[in-house]
Scaffold this motif. Structure first.
Motif, PDB file in Angstrom:
ATOM      1  N   ASN A 229       1.049  -1.250   0.023  1.00 56.38           N
ATOM      2  CA  ASN A 229      -0.026   0.089   0.088  1.00 56.38           C
ATOM      3  C   ASN A 229       0.930   1.262   0.006  1.00 56.38           C
ATOM      4  N   GLU A 230       1.835   1.177  -0.648  1.00 60.52           N
ATOM      5  CA  GLU A 230       2.740   2.387  -0.839  1.00 60.52           C
ATOM      6  C   GLU A 230       2.323   3.183  -2.052  1.00 60.52           C
ATOM      7  N   PRO A 231       2.217   4.341  -2.343  1.00 63.41           N
ATOM      8  CA  PRO A 231       1.589   5.308  -3.415  1.00 63.41           C
ATOM      9  C   PRO A 231       2.802   5.063  -4.595  1.00 63.41           C
ATOM     10  N   GLY A 232       2.381   4.631  -5.590  1.00 59.29           N
ATOM     11  CA  GLY A 232       3.616   4.708  -6.838  1.00 59.29           C
ATOM     12  C   GLY A 232       4.231   3.442  -6.787  1.00 59.29           C
ATOM     13  N   GLU A 233       3.896   2.280  -6.064  1.00 58.09           N
ATOM     14  CA  GLU A 233       4.624   1.206  -5.756  1.00 58.09           C
ATOM     15  C   GLU A 233       3.516  -0.183  -6.140  1.00 58.09           C
ATOM     16  N   PRO A 234       4.091  -1.030  -6.530  1.00 57.39           N
ATOM     17  CA  PRO A 234       3.212  -2.373  -7.013  1.00 57.39           C
ATOM     18  C   PRO A 234       3.125  -2.947  -5.649  1.00 57.39           C
ATOM     19  N   ASP A 235       2.241  -3.498  -5.153  1.00 54.37           N
ATOM     20  CA  ASP A 235       2.149  -4.424  -4.021  1.00 54.37           C
ATOM     21  C   ASP A 235       2.690  -5.736  -4.313  1.00 54.37           C
ATOM     22  N   GLY A 236       3.610  -5.885  -3.301  1.00 59.43           N
ATOM     23  CA  GLY A 236       4.120  -7.576  -3.604  1.00 59.43           C
ATOM     24  C   GLY A 236       5.760  -7.301  -3.372  1.00 59.43           C
ATOM     25  N   ILE A 237       6.470  -8.396  -3.929  1.00 57.94           N
ATOM     26  CA  ILE A 237       7.907  -8.452  -3.676  1.00 57.94           C
ATOM     27  C   ILE A 237       8.714  -7.995  -4.808  1.00 57.94           C
ATOM     28  N   VAL A 238       9.466  -6.886  -4.773  1.00 54.86           N
ATOM     29  CA  VAL A 238      10.488  -6.548  -5.761  1.00 54.86           C
ATOM     30  C   VAL A 238      11.806  -6.799  -5.806  1.00 54.86           C
ATOM     31  N   LEU A 239      12.233  -7.366  -7.050  1.00 55.96           N
ATOM     32  CA  LEU A 239      13.420  -7.677  -7.037  1.00 55.96           C
ATOM     33  C   LEU A 239      14.304  -6.801  -7.791  1.00 55.96           C
ATOM     34  N   SER A 240      15.660  -6.502  -7.344  1.00 55.18           N
ATOM     35  CA  SER A 240      16.202  -5.346  -8.329  1.00 55.18           C
ATOM     36  C   SER A 240      17.831  -6.394  -8.375  1.00 55.18           C
ATOM     37  N   ALA A 241      18.276  -6.292  -9.820  1.00 56.15           N
ATOM     38  CA  ALA A 241      19.471  -6.846 -10.244  1.00 56.15           C
ATOM     39  C   ALA A 241      20.354  -5.917 -10.602  1.00 56.15           C
ATOM     40  N   ALA A 242      21.606  -5.906 -10.364  1.00 57.66           N
ATOM     41  CA  ALA A 242      22.534  -4.667 -11.041  1.00 57.66           C
ATOM     42  C   ALA A 242      23.862  -5.178 -11.108  1.00 57.66           C
ATOM     43  N   THR A 243      24.811  -4.875 -12.157  1.00 60.87           N
ATOM     44  CA  THR A 243      26.120  -5.202 -12.170  1.00 60.87           C
ATOM     45  C   THR A 243      26.471  -4.186 -13.090  1.00 60.87           C
ATOM     46  N   SER A 244      28.155  -4.044 -12.791  1.00 58.21           N
ATOM     47  CA  SER A 244      29.083  -3.294 -13.797  1.00 58.21           C
ATOM     48  C   SER A 244      30.180  -3.792 -14.412  1.00 58.21           C
ATOM     49  N   VAL A 245      30.451  -3.535 -15.578  1.00 58.27           N
ATOM     50  CA  VAL A 245      31.479  -4.101 -16.206  1.00 58.27           C
ATOM     51  C   VAL A 245      32.202  -2.871 -16.973  1.00 58.27           C
TER      52      VAL A 245
ATOM     53  N   THR B 224       1.253  10.825  -8.632  1.00 59.67           N
ATOM     54  CA  THR B 224       2.010  10.121  -7.415  1.00 59.67           C
ATOM     55  C   THR B 224       1.510   8.458  -7.307  1.00 59.67           C
ATOM     56  N   TYR B 225       0.396   8.091  -7.877  1.00 55.65           N
ATOM     57  CA  TYR B 225      -0.049   6.781  -7.977  1.00 55.65           C
ATOM     58  C   TYR B 225       0.177   5.989  -9.200  1.00 55.65           C
ATOM     59  N   VAL B 226       1.096   6.544 -10.022  1.00 57.00           N
ATOM     60  CA  VAL B 226       1.503   5.436 -11.127  1.00 57.00           C
ATOM     61  C   VAL B 226       2.600   4.672 -10.684  1.00 57.00           C
ATOM     62  N   ALA B 227       2.164   3.408 -10.729  1.00 62.56           N
ATOM     63  CA  ALA B 227       3.271   2.401 -10.377  1.00 62.56           C
ATOM     64  C   ALA B 227       4.529   2.305 -11.310  1.00 62.56           C
ATOM     65  N   LEU B 228       5.650   2.098 -10.786  1.00 59.88           N
ATOM     66  CA  LEU B 228       6.732   1.951 -11.813  1.00 59.88           C
ATOM     67  C   LEU B 228       7.834   0.986 -11.127  1.00 59.88           C
ATOM     68  N   LEU B 229       8.322   0.223 -12.096  1.00 61.80           N
ATOM     69  CA  LEU B 229       9.480  -0.649 -11.845  1.00 61.80           C
ATOM     70  C   LEU B 229      10.579  -0.393 -12.856  1.00 61.80           C
ATOM     71  N   PRO B 230      11.368   0.592 -12.677  1.00 63.11           N
ATOM     72  CA  PRO B 230      12.377   0.877 -13.668  1.00 63.11           C
ATOM     73  C   PRO B 230      13.469   0.105 -13.885  1.00 63.11           C
ATOM     74  N   SER B 231      14.202   0.252 -15.122  1.00 63.67           N
ATOM     75  CA  SER B 231      15.612  -0.249 -15.678  1.00 63.67           C
ATOM     76  C   SER B 231      16.069   0.619 -15.992  1.00 63.67           C
ATOM     77  N   GLY B 232      17.515   0.441 -16.453  1.00 66.64           N
ATOM     78  CA  GLY B 232      18.248   1.395 -17.288  1.00 66.64           C
ATOM     79  C   GLY B 232      19.613   1.044 -17.333  1.00 66.64           C
ATOM     80  N   PHE B 233      20.462   2.086 -17.848  1.00 65.82           N
ATOM     81  CA  PHE B 233      21.686   1.887 -17.751  1.00 65.82           C
ATOM     82  C   PHE B 233      22.545   3.250 -17.541  1.00 65.82           C
ATOM     83  N   VAL B 234      23.877   3.066 -16.939  1.00 66.78           N
ATOM     84  CA  VAL B 234      24.507   4.259 -16.682  1.00 66.78           C
ATOM     85  C   VAL B 234      25.861   4.147 -17.246  1.00 66.78           C
ATOM     86  N   ILE B 235      26.531   5.195 -18.055  1.00 65.08           N
ATOM     87  CA  ILE B 235      27.900   4.690 -18.787  1.00 65.08           C
ATOM     88  C   ILE B 235      28.665   6.055 -18.299  1.00 65.08           C
ATOM     89  N   LEU B 236      29.957   5.487 -17.737  1.00 62.32           N
ATOM     90  CA  LEU B 236      30.730   6.575 -17.463  1.00 62.32           C
ATOM     91  C   LEU B 236      32.173   6.524 -18.361  1.00 62.32           C
TER      92      LEU B 236
END
Length: 763
Positions: A564-580, A679-691
């Motif tokens: 019941n968090e605004p803008g968050e889907p109810d349930g269990i969220v997983l996040s995975a990240a790595t850098s190369v 505020t109430y639009v649910a988001l599960l973002p993904s993306g890339f960062v380049i240095l």
């Protein structure tokens, strides 16, 4: 007869050396010292010079015919030996002087008077040090006196905020008057002590912060440091506290909007620390400062550690595993100086200006709110989390003071400096991994709606907590350096100007008004914040680290529950990240990822179709900085249509590039683009960062497995890239459910397949 050089000759020499009108001795020189010098019958020119006087026969000769004085300067070896012995025994007896005379080949009188002069120099240096501290104490007492007078002459009711009706003198007012009289008497005694050259040492003057000279000046003349048209050199500024133009900082209790509980501490220590930090920032910002030198390749500036240590002596030892990073850069920002200062001193506005750099921040205490209705003299205590978007770089938790001061008309300075746990009288619950040394910016009004900003970043951090792959980035200043802060600041105000541009037309000629743009940008900002939190594990969300045997060591998986968090889907969220590290230039990799036509080459969720941009909101100069709404041309075979859109934000500047996206449903976005609440639009973002990686002076970089990465021809122009990828998925829509192996394998395979597709695209 031996020629005696009196103390006034020595004083005159100090004036010629530029030590001020008072020299080493000050205005009130003790005449008793002259008698002691004359009794010895000999005086050297300095601690390392000797003078051979004229003989008795020469004394009758006229001044024009008198032979010139002959100076015998001690050798470097003799001075070194004398200095070493002085540290152990500043008062040698006759036997020790004879031994030194024999060993160094000097006369016994030379040895005797060298030690006498050396003791005199030490004493005068100590007195100068105490005089500076006494002047600062004098100003503080004067300020407190003025505040008490103001409170007595214009009292304000604590309940209603209105003026107090005159009446009988209360006990509290009587106590204030008594305290005022006591402070006045104490101020007189301090002034008397400051005017005496040979006063007793004051234990109360011991200050853990090295005092800065009240004669230090910041040269703002045209053509000297590039700050612009500020007139003549009369604008040079006295630093520290003086009688007329010194900073006045009324000490205040925390006000209602200060976050957190009041911290028990001595606020005068924080004032001293902030003032010393301001003095250091101004000296480091000077263009001709010897603290900065050009790198060996003639490119960027690097810190001259030897000169810095000599200018700002360190108190305490730096931990052995800590390293230093320091950078400086200047640029023009599209904002007037008053608006920029106000935003920097508002912690919420400050966080808004630096997305992807600040995870969270809060003002924990307000020591001073400024003077005369301005922010000059405002002093705050802030707790912040700084982040570099990679799972290989830990979030920096820093508690620091922020001081704002108007240096002169049209020139302001804002400085930050870390607070140690012992300065707060608190027990540190976690070891300090980063210390923010005096950092901040000098801001000059350009009188055209723009400001010139000189940004200085200086910090110490625990390098052992950083992955080997990213240590060169941090040590070079590309991770948290001044260039990244200034680029984010310029991009933010460019975006603000773009928002106020005429309305944007969508693909179907639907007008997107100002409300729609702001709502869409607010949603994109939340998307980027959530993405950064999932990659860096900041406290913006309550992430927990997940350890699984079938997950590669270079991939970090986090999990959290959302209920019941605004803008968050109810349930269990997983996040995975790595850098190369990839042997592909930053610009080429960024163009590939943001191109709608090449999306199907790496995006598994695109179903092989291309994307079409239907809405675009610029956030800066060029086509790379923008927020877009994309629609896939692929049709879902099961549903017969695709009712999902993709919200995407791209950013590209000298500090790096970023592509962040998230699927959103059409109905929600129609509300947002019409100016509705996002505020109430649910988001599960993904993306890339380049240095960018433009330096290979230390050999080939290594990937997370420690193996060197070979470059191809593409990296010859612009170097390689440090590449970070992150994904978030909903593992279960029931917060009470348990994670399954399949969910972990799904997100691990998603990130592995995406990386493999990108590698394949560049061979």
């Amino acid at each position: 007869m031996t020629l005696i050089v009196g103390p006034w000759d020595f004083l005159q020499k100090n004036k010629m050396d530029g030590r001020g009108d008072m020299g080493l001795f000050g205005e009130h020189f003790d005449p008793c010292l002259v008698g002691r010098i004359k009794e010895d019958g000999y005086e050297s020119r300095s601690g390392s010079d000797n003078i051979e006087g004229a003989s008795g026969e020469d004394q009758d000769v006229g001044d024009d015919q008198r032979p010139r004085k002959k100076y015998n300067r001690h050798t470097a070896n003799q001075i070194q030996e004398l200095e070493s012995f002085f540290k152990e025994c500043p008062h040698p007896d006759e036997k020790q002087r004879s031994e030194l005379s024999r060993r160094l080949g000097l006369e016994s009188k030379q040895i005797k008077f060298w030690f006498q002069n050396r003791r005199t120099q030490m004493k005068t240096q100590l007195e100068r040090h105490e005089n500076v501290i006494l002047r600062q104490d004098n100003d503080k007492l004067r300020l407190e006196n003025e505040l008490l007078k103001q409170n007595m002459s214009d009292p304000i009711c604590n309940n209603c905020g209105g003026p107090v009706v005159p009446g009988p003198v209360s006990d509290e007012q009587q106590q204030l008057r008594i305290e005022n009289a006591r402070l006045t008497d104490e101020l007189g005694r301090v002034c008397a002590l400051a005017n005496k050259f040979l006063g007793r040492p004051l234990t109360s003057s011991a200050n853990p912060i090295p005092p800065f000279s009240t004669n230090s000046k910041l040269d703002l003349a045209v053509g000297i440091n590039g700050y612009g048209n500020l007139g003549h050199t009369d604008n040079m500024l006295p630093m520290g506290l003086d009688n007329n133009r010194g900073i006045m900082m009324p000490l205040m209790k925390p006000i209602g909007n200060a976050v957190g509980k009041e911290v028990p501490h001595d606020r005068s220590i924080f004032v001293d620390l902030a003032l010393a930090a301001m003095d250091e920032l101004i000296k480091m910002a000077q263009i001709e400062s010897p603290i900065w030198i050009k790198s060996l390749d003639g490119g960027k500036e690097v810190l001259n550690h030897e000169e810095y240590t000599r200018t700002f002596p360190r108190i305490g030892m730096k931990p052995s595993n800590f390293v230093t990073e320091a950078t400086r850069v200047s640029g023009v920002v599209l904002v007037n100086i008053s608006a920029l200062v106000e935003t920097l001193m508002d912690v919420n506005g400050w966080v808004e200006m630096f997305p992807s750099l600040i995870a969270r921040a809060a003002t924990t205490d307000i020591i001073s709110s400024g003077m005369g209705g301005t922010k000059s003299g405002a002093l705050q205590m802030i707790h912040a989390e700084f982040q570099l978007i990679s799972p290989f770089v830990p979030v920096r938790q820093v508690k620091f003071l922020r001081l704002c001061k108007q240096l002169t008309e049209g020139v302001w300075a804002v400085v930050d400096v870390s607070i140690d746990a012992n300065q707060e009288n608190l027990n540190a619950q976690a070891p300090v991994t980063c210390k923010r040394l005096p950092s901040g910016c000098i801001i000059q009004d350009m009188n055209n709606g723009c400001s010139k900003v000189t940004w200085v970043e200086h910090s110490e951090y625990d390098e052992s907590a950083v992955h080997q792959l990213y240590r060169p980035i941090l040590s070079s200043g590309r991770g948290f350096g001044a260039q990244r802060w200034l680029a984010a600041l310029q991009r933010y105000y460019e975006g603000m100007a773009m928002i106020m541009s005429p309305s944007i037309l969508g693909e179907d000629q639907t007008v997107i008004n100002l409300g729609g743009k702001k709502s869409m940008l607010k949603l994109a900002r939340r998307m980027v914040d959530n993405f950064c939190s999932g990659v860096c594990a900041s406290s913006l969300h309550n992430w927990g680290n997940l350890v699984a045997g079938n997950v590669s060591e270079d991939v970090r998986i986090l999990t959290r529950k959302s209920i019941n968090e605004p803008g968050e889907p109810d349930g269990i969220v997983l996040s995975a990240a790595t850098s190369v590290w990839l042997p592909v230039s930053r610009q080429r990799l960024f163009d590939f990822l943001r191109d709608e036509q090449s999306r199907s080459h790496w995006d598994i969720l695109s179903n092989g179709g291309m994307l079409q941009e239907i809405i675009q909101i610029p956030k800066g100069q060029g086509q790379c900085n923008r927020v877009s709404l994309l629609r896939s041309t692929a049709v879902d075979a099961d549903a017969g249509e695709n009712n999902m859109l993709i919200l995407q934000e791209t950013r590209n500047d000298v500090s790096g590039s970023q592509v962040v996206y998230a699927p959103v449903d059409i109905q929600s976005m129609s509300v947002v683009t019409s100016g509705g609440d996002s505020t109430y639009v649910a988001l599960l973002p993904s993306g890339f960062v380049i240095l960018p990686d433009n330096s290979f002076s230390n050999g080939e970089p290594s990937n997370s497995d420690g193996n060197p990465v070979k470059r191809d021809s593409d990296s010859n122009n612009g170097g390689g890239s440090f590449f970070t990828v992150g994904f978030q998925i909903l593992a279960s829509n029931l917060p009470s459910a348990k994670l399954t192996v399949e969910s972990v394998e799904t997100i691990h395979n998603l990130i592995s397949c995406t990386m493999q597709r990108i590698r394949t695209a560049f061979n």
